[in-house]
Structures are given as C-alpha cells and as structure tokens.
Scaffold this motif. Structure first.
Motif, short mmCIF file in Angstrom:
data_model
loop_
_atom_site.label_atom_id
_atom_site.label_comp_id
_atom_site.label_asym_id
_atom_site.label_seq_id
_atom_site.Cartn_x
_atom_site.Cartn_y
_atom_site.Cartn_z
N VAL A 15 -75.99 97.39 -16.81
CA VAL A 15 -76.56 97.59 -18.23
C VAL A 15 -76.52 96.06 -18.63
N GLY A 16 -77.35 95.56 -19.30
CA GLY A 16 -77.79 94.25 -19.70
C GLY A 16 -78.59 93.93 -18.15
N TRP A 17 -79.20 94.19 -17.66
CA TRP A 17 -80.00 93.59 -16.39
C TRP A 17 -81.14 92.68 -16.67
N PRO A 18 -82.18 94.09 -18.00
CA PRO A 18 -83.42 92.84 -18.30
C PRO A 18 -83.69 91.21 -18.69
N GLY A 19 -82.00 91.59 -19.93
CA GLY A 19 -82.56 90.07 -20.12
C GLY A 19 -81.28 89.19 -18.53
N ARG A 20 -80.99 89.33 -18.56
CA ARG A 20 -80.69 88.05 -17.09
C ARG A 20 -81.48 88.52 -16.05
N TRP A 21 -82.79 89.92 -16.32
CA TRP A 21 -83.55 89.24 -14.97
C TRP A 21 -84.14 88.01 -15.71
N ALA A 22 -84.90 88.92 -16.71
CA ALA A 22 -85.72 87.68 -17.42
C ALA A 22 -85.36 86.13 -17.61
N SER A 23 -84.06 85.90 -17.49
CA SER A 23 -83.11 84.36 -17.86
C SER A 23 -83.37 83.91 -16.55
N ALA A 24 -83.17 84.50 -15.41
CA ALA A 24 -83.80 84.08 -14.02
C ALA A 24 -84.54 83.80 -13.58
N VAL A 74 -81.77 102.36 -18.61
CA VAL A 74 -81.81 101.15 -19.35
C VAL A 74 -82.54 101.00 -20.02
N ALA A 75 -82.52 100.81 -21.04
CA ALA A 75 -84.31 100.90 -21.26
C ALA A 75 -84.60 99.14 -21.25
#
Length: 218
Positions: A46-55, A159-160
């Motif tokens: 949950v929430g991985w796409p946002g964390r991925w882009a931020s990293a 997760v979308a």
C-alpha cells in the motif's frame, strides 16, 4: 557543457545491479548516470508507487528517465518529479494513458503459484535452478543480480499506479529487446512514440548486451 543526466530505474522485482552494465556503458559514452536502489520502497505494498517515485526523485534532476521491465508503469510520475525531458522504456510495461495503471490479470495469475507466507518468491528463482546461468552467463554479474533478489508483498500486484496528468510524453521512446514485449511496443506505436529494436533478443540483454542496448538509445 555538463553531461546529460540519466536516471535508470530498475523493476520492482529486481535491484539496480541488472542495470549496472548499461549504466557503465552510458557513462563510458559521456552521460552522467544515477541508478538508485529503490527496493525498500515496495514494502508494504500500500502506497508503494508514491514512495518509489519519491525515492527515485531524491537523486536530483535528470534529463532522461529510463525504466526497465516492470518499472515502466512508474516512469511518468518519476519523469514529472525530476523534470525529465525524455522518457525511455526498455522492454518495459507501458502505463495507462491516464488515471491509474491497474495490474493486469496475467501478472496476477503468473505470481499466484509463487506466493508463500505472504510473499512473492524472489524473481531470480522463478525459472528453475539453471535458468539464470543460461540467461546471465557472466558469473560475477549473475551473482550481483541474485544478491539483490528480494520477495515482494503478496498484495503488491493489487495496487494501482497513478499516472500524472502532466508528464513529458512528447519525449517518450520505446526500446524493444524481446518478443515478450510485442504488445507493449505495439501500444507505444499506437500512441505515436518512437519505437526501436527488432525484438530478436532476450529480456536480459539490458544486462548482458549493454553496448547493443546503448546503441539503440543513441
């Protein structure tokens, strides 16, 4: 004049070592290349796409964002975050045209037998004991890729991934290495992206044939 800045994005199922040879080849050709390790961003799902882009964006601005394999769905958000002018898919999934990219039924069916104790098995083990030796003949490179093997949460492919409304699609380009990505390359053509490559190679040519892949990027 400063070197063109490239940001290389590994797929969630693997670590940055798979892109190491291509990064070195691009550096040899005068590019400034970053290949961040984004594996920590995928857990929990949950929430991985946002964390991925931020990293990925934490590495700083980039002129070109290149993504491989499953990283393709994350490239619009990363390119928008780093101010990229060009976005390159290398044998990679193409995101939805707008809204969110939903994981397709094929990948969910493929990983179902790989789930144990709430985790998806390390990708490097999917194809049997000898497959990686055949796919990556160089022992040191194979060991580096295997050492970064990790297990995604079992709900990862539920997760979308959001597609931002504004990203540099006019700089999009698709590089096809293997026939497994025929559909993705066809979709790229349908969107008017430049598509190169003849699909006559292997998916892991990105690691084993870096000079050939780099030639396709020129």
């Amino acid at each position: 004049m400063s070197a063109e800045r490239w940001l290389l994005v590994h797929p969630p199922l693997l670590g940055p070592a798979v892109l190491g040879p291509l990064a070195e080849e691009l550096r040899r050709r005068g590019r400034a290349v970053q290949v961040p390790d984004l594996r920590a961003a995928v857990d929990p799902a949950v929430g991985w796409p946002g964390r991925w882009a931020s990293a990925a964006a934490a590495t700083g601005p980039a002129d070109v964002v290149l993504g491989y394999s499953g990283a393709g769905v994350t490239l619009p958000a990363i390119a928008a975050a780093v101010g990229g002018r060009r976005v390159v898919w290398v044998d990679a999934l193409v995101p939805a045209r707008s809204g969110v990219t939903e994981p397709d039924a094929d990948i969910r069916a493929r990983i179902a037998p790989m789930v144990r104790d709430g985790r998806i098995a390390d990708w490097t083990t999917w194809w049997g004991a000898d497959a990686m030796t055949e796919l990556v003949p160089d022992a040191a490179l194979r060991a580096a890729i295997r050492s970064e093997g990790h297990e995604l949460p079992s709900d990862f492919y539920e997760v979308a991934v959001p597609v931002p409304s504004d990203w540099p699609e006019d700089g999009a380009r698709y590089v096809q290495l293997s026939p497994a990505y025929d559909d993705a390359a066809a979709e790229a053509r349908a969107r008017g992206w430049r598509v190169v490559g003849n699909a006559g190679g292997s998916h892991l040519d990105v690691a084993t044939e870096p000079a050939r892949v780099a030639d396709l990027l020129d």
